[in-house]
Design a protein around this motif. Sequence first.
Motif, mmCIF file in Angstrom:
data_model
loop_
_atom_site.group_PDB
_atom_site.id
_atom_site.type_symbol
_atom_site.label_atom_id
_atom_site.label_comp_id
_atom_site.label_asym_id
_atom_site.label_seq_id
_atom_site.Cartn_x
_atom_site.Cartn_y
_atom_site.Cartn_z
ATOM 1 N N LYS A 101 0.856 -1.179 0.000
ATOM 2 C CA LYS A 101 0.000 0.000 0.000
ATOM 3 C C LYS A 101 0.897 1.236 0.000
ATOM 4 C CE LYS A 101 -4.108 -0.393 1.184
ATOM 5 N NZ LYS A 101 -5.360 -0.445 0.379
ATOM 6 N N GLN A 126 -12.324 -6.070 -2.814
ATOM 7 C CA GLN A 126 -12.878 -4.882 -2.196
ATOM 8 C C GLN A 126 -12.019 -3.669 -2.555
ATOM 9 O OE1 GLN A 126 -15.768 -5.171 -0.290
ATOM 10 N NE2 GLN A 126 -15.664 -7.239 -1.148
ATOM 11 N N PRO A 127 -12.572 -2.480 -2.486
ATOM 12 C CA PRO A 127 -11.754 -1.295 -2.798
ATOM 13 C C PRO A 127 -10.476 -1.210 -1.960
ATOM 14 C CG PRO A 127 -14.066 -0.686 -2.767
ATOM 15 C CD PRO A 127 -13.994 -2.123 -2.299
ATOM 16 N N GLU A 128 -10.519 -1.683 -0.726
ATOM 17 C CA GLU A 128 -9.307 -1.622 0.122
ATOM 18 C C GLU A 128 -8.214 -2.579 -0.336
ATOM 19 O OE1 GLU A 128 -12.396 -2.249 1.233
ATOM 20 O OE2 GLU A 128 -12.418 -3.985 2.612
ATOM 21 N N ASP A 129 -8.521 -3.437 -1.312
ATOM 22 C CA ASP A 129 -7.499 -4.319 -1.882
ATOM 23 C C ASP A 129 -6.669 -3.599 -2.942
ATOM 24 O OD1 ASP A 129 -9.928 -6.972 -1.790
ATOM 25 O OD2 ASP A 129 -8.295 -6.582 -0.355
ATOM 26 N N SER A 130 -7.047 -2.385 -3.263
ATOM 27 C CA SER A 130 -6.264 -1.606 -4.228
ATOM 28 C C SER A 130 -4.865 -1.386 -3.668
ATOM 29 C CB SER A 130 -6.942 -0.251 -4.487
ATOM 30 O OG SER A 130 -8.240 -0.440 -5.028
ATOM 31 N N ALA A 131 -3.854 -1.731 -4.466
ATOM 32 C CA ALA A 131 -2.474 -1.658 -3.995
ATOM 33 C C ALA A 131 -1.547 -2.003 -5.157
ATOM 34 C CB ALA A 131 -2.232 -2.639 -2.841
ATOM 35 N N THR A 151 -6.382 -1.343 -9.069
ATOM 36 C CA THR A 151 -7.409 -0.462 -8.529
ATOM 37 C C THR A 151 -8.741 -1.191 -8.585
ATOM 38 O OG1 THR A 151 -6.234 1.483 -9.353
ATOM 39 C CG2 THR A 151 -8.537 1.789 -8.720
#
Lengths: 115, 111
Positions: free
Chosen positions: A38, A82-87, A113
């Motif tokens: 992240k 999930q959006p929080e997996d964006s990295a 993203t």
Amino acid sequence: DTEVTQTPKHLVMGMTNKKSLKCEQHMGHRAMYWYKQKAKKPPELMFVYSYEKLSINESVPSRFSPECPNSSLLNLHLHALQPEDSALYLCASSPEQDRGGYGYTFGSGTRLTVV
Amino acid sequence: DQQVKQNSPSLSVQEGRISILNCDYTNSMFDYFLWYKKYPAEGPTFLISISSIKDKNEDGRFTVFLNKSAKHLSLHIVPSQPGDSAVYFCAASNAGNMLTFGGGTRLMVKP
């Protein structure tokens, strides 16, 4: 060939999509790794493959599914993210997993993203 | 609990001067220490490493010092060049070769 190649470089996917990240190395390395990074954080280990067998799973959610079809290839299958997996997802390899001191060779990463 | 720490998130140095990046660790089982350099949108690139049986390793402009009693290592870059501007990660491993990374230090070398 002293590189780890990752494709695609960028990926945008919806939360219901299924996609795969690919990693390839031709250095004869027998250990391959998936890391997640992240923004402004260090890389965090997700999975380790040693001699094409899953060696370590760092309690990664099942929506991430690794696969090692042969000694040169490592895939990461993505589903219902999930959006929080964006990295930035980094692949790395090293000559062996069970001997310390070998630096990893990293790929350039896939910028994921999730929308 | 962070086992490898880089307490300075950023460092600014004039071109030609020395850059000193610091790293502390807590796990006494670590026996190899490595430094990686990372440019934006690229994967980390291995720079230099040191075994726990040594206290210094040098490679060109880069020197890593290890103080086992203090559980501290540092990377010295002399002379610093604008192209050295990047994020530097300290990492440590043990016999299992699992790398544990520090949080990184952003180095900016000003012309």
